[in-house]
Design a protein around this motif. Structure first.
Motif, PDB file in Angstrom:
ATOM      1  N   PHE A 144       0.835  -1.215   0.000  1.00 40.54           N
ATOM      2  CA  PHE A 144       0.000   0.000   0.000  1.00 40.54           C
ATOM      3  C   PHE A 144       0.860   1.251   0.000  1.00 40.54           C
ATOM      4  O   PHE A 144       0.575   2.223  -0.692  1.00 40.54           O
ATOM      5  N   LEU A 145       1.906   1.226   0.795  1.00 42.86           N
ATOM      6  CA  LEU A 145       2.812   2.384   0.847  1.00 42.86           C
ATOM      7  C   LEU A 145       3.505   2.604  -0.492  1.00 42.86           C
ATOM      8  O   LEU A 145       3.710   3.741  -0.904  1.00 42.86           O
ATOM      9  N   GLU A 146       3.866   1.550  -1.167  1.00 45.33           N
ATOM     10  CA  GLU A 146       4.492   1.681  -2.493  1.00 45.33           C
ATOM     11  C   GLU A 146       3.520   2.306  -3.497  1.00 45.33           C
ATOM     12  O   GLU A 146       3.922   3.101  -4.336  1.00 45.33           O
ATOM     13  N   GLU A 147       2.246   1.943  -3.393  1.00 46.84           N
ATOM     14  CA  GLU A 147       1.246   2.521  -4.293  1.00 46.84           C
ATOM     15  C   GLU A 147       1.068   4.012  -4.055  1.00 46.84           C
ATOM     16  O   GLU A 147       0.957   4.802  -4.981  1.00 46.84           O
ATOM     17  N   VAL A 148       1.060   4.412  -2.811  1.00 49.59           N
ATOM     18  CA  VAL A 148       0.781   5.791  -2.452  1.00 49.59           C
ATOM     19  C   VAL A 148       2.016   6.686  -2.589  1.00 49.59           C
ATOM     20  O   VAL A 148       1.895   7.902  -2.728  1.00 49.59           O
ATOM     21  N   LYS A 149       3.186   6.102  -2.600  1.00 44.80           N
ATOM     22  CA  LYS A 149       4.421   6.876  -2.595  1.00 44.80           C
ATOM     23  C   LYS A 149       4.524   7.816  -3.790  1.00 44.80           C
ATOM     24  O   LYS A 149       4.857   8.995  -3.627  1.00 44.80           O
ATOM     25  N   MET A 150       4.207   7.361  -4.961  1.00 46.33           N
ATOM     26  CA  MET A 150       4.317   8.203  -6.153  1.00 46.33           C
ATOM     27  C   MET A 150       3.314   9.356  -6.102  1.00 46.33           C
ATOM     28  O   MET A 150       3.633  10.476  -6.502  1.00 46.33           O
ATOM     29  N   TYR A 151       2.130   9.109  -5.597  1.00 45.06           N
ATOM     30  CA  TYR A 151       1.130  10.173  -5.449  1.00 45.06           C
ATOM     31  C   TYR A 151       1.620  11.227  -4.465  1.00 45.06           C
ATOM     32  O   TYR A 151       1.514  12.421  -4.706  1.00 45.06           O
ATOM     33  N   TYR A 152       2.170  10.769  -3.357  1.00 41.30           N
ATOM     34  CA  TYR A 152       2.669  11.694  -2.332  1.00 41.30           C
ATOM     35  C   TYR A 152       3.808  12.548  -2.875  1.00 41.30           C
ATOM     36  O   TYR A 152       3.823  13.762  -2.692  1.00 41.30           O
ATOM     37  N   ARG A 165       3.984  16.558  -3.523  1.00 38.72           N
ATOM     38  CA  ARG A 165       5.040  17.327  -2.872  1.00 38.72           C
ATOM     39  C   ARG A 165       5.823  18.152  -3.889  1.00 38.72           C
ATOM     40  O   ARG A 165       6.154  19.309  -3.639  1.00 38.72           O
ATOM     41  N   LYS A 166       6.103  17.570  -5.050  1.00 41.29           N
ATOM     42  CA  LYS A 166       6.824  18.307  -6.095  1.00 41.29           C
ATOM     43  C   LYS A 166       6.008  19.495  -6.589  1.00 41.29           C
ATOM     44  O   LYS A 166       6.554  20.565  -6.852  1.00 41.29           O
ATOM     45  N   LYS A 167       4.697  19.303  -6.727  1.00 41.38           N
ATOM     46  CA  LYS A 167       3.836  20.409  -7.159  1.00 41.38           C
ATOM     47  C   LYS A 167       3.852  21.536  -6.125  1.00 41.38           C
ATOM     48  O   LYS A 167       3.902  22.708  -6.478  1.00 41.38           O
ATOM     49  N   LEU A 195       5.726  26.990  -4.602  1.00 39.63           N
ATOM     50  CA  LEU A 195       6.471  27.833  -3.672  1.00 39.63           C
ATOM     51  C   LEU A 195       7.600  28.569  -4.386  1.00 39.63           C
ATOM     52  O   LEU A 195       7.807  29.765  -4.167  1.00 39.63           O
ATOM     53  N   ARG A 196       8.306  27.877  -5.257  1.00 43.98           N
ATOM     54  CA  ARG A 196       9.383  28.520  -6.022  1.00 43.98           C
ATOM     55  C   ARG A 196       8.825  29.615  -6.932  1.00 43.98           C
ATOM     56  O   ARG A 196       9.408  30.689  -7.064  1.00 43.98           O
ATOM     57  N   ALA A 197       7.696  29.337  -7.578  1.00 46.42           N
ATOM     58  CA  ALA A 197       7.081  30.339  -8.456  1.00 46.42           C
ATOM     59  C   ALA A 197       6.645  31.561  -7.655  1.00 46.42           C
ATOM     60  O   ALA A 197       6.842  32.698  -8.087  1.00 46.42           O
ATOM     61  N   ALA A 198       6.070  31.342  -6.487  1.00 45.41           N
ATOM     62  CA  ALA A 198       5.644  32.461  -5.643  1.00 45.41           C
ATOM     63  C   ALA A 198       6.849  33.295  -5.199  1.00 45.41           C
ATOM     64  O   ALA A 198       6.789  34.532  -5.203  1.00 45.41           O
TER      65      ALA A 198
END
Length: 118
Positions: free
Chosen positions: A44-52, A56-58, A63-66
């Motif tokens: 389950f953690l492996e499935e959710v890791k990419m979403y998380y 986080r990258k977004k 934040l960088r754009a702001a």
């Protein structure tokens, strides 16, 4: 009161070999169910890791754009403040103008030479 097997945790946490852990899992039913439940949680953690991480990258990109926008706003405001000066407030020199000692505020005589008090 039943005594639960605690060997799985000891083998999992300690630096024992993987073969020893697998051997114990094959023998003990309680440890096998614990191992299977941990495998499910891990999957389950492996499935959710990419979403998380994508979320986080977004957030970091926003934040960088702001920060970049705020930097540009403040830099343009400060440059704009310097550029919007009034001629009455500041004397400007134009090409071909010359300054004399009198223009600079030094005491001069009638010939325009500096006077020295003795």
């Amino acid at each position: 009161m039943e005594n639960k097997c605690s060997k799985y945790e000891e083998l999992f946490v300690s630096n024992s070999s993987q073969e020893e852990l697998e051997k114990h899992i094959q023998e003990c039913e309680e440890c096998r169910t614990e191992y299977e439940s941990q495998k499910k949680v891990s999957s389950f953690l492996e499935e959710v890791k990419m979403y998380y991480y994508s979320k986080r990258k977004k957030r970091i990109a926003r934040l960088r754009a702001a920060c970049a926008i705020m930097f540009m706003v403040f830099s343009l405001a400060s440059v704009g403040g310097f550029a919007l000066t009034d001629d009455d407030l500041m004397d400007t020199l134009k090409y071909g103008d010359t300054l004399s000692a009198e223009d600079l505020g030094f005491p001069v005589d009638s010939y325009g030479l500096l006077t020295v008090d003795e």
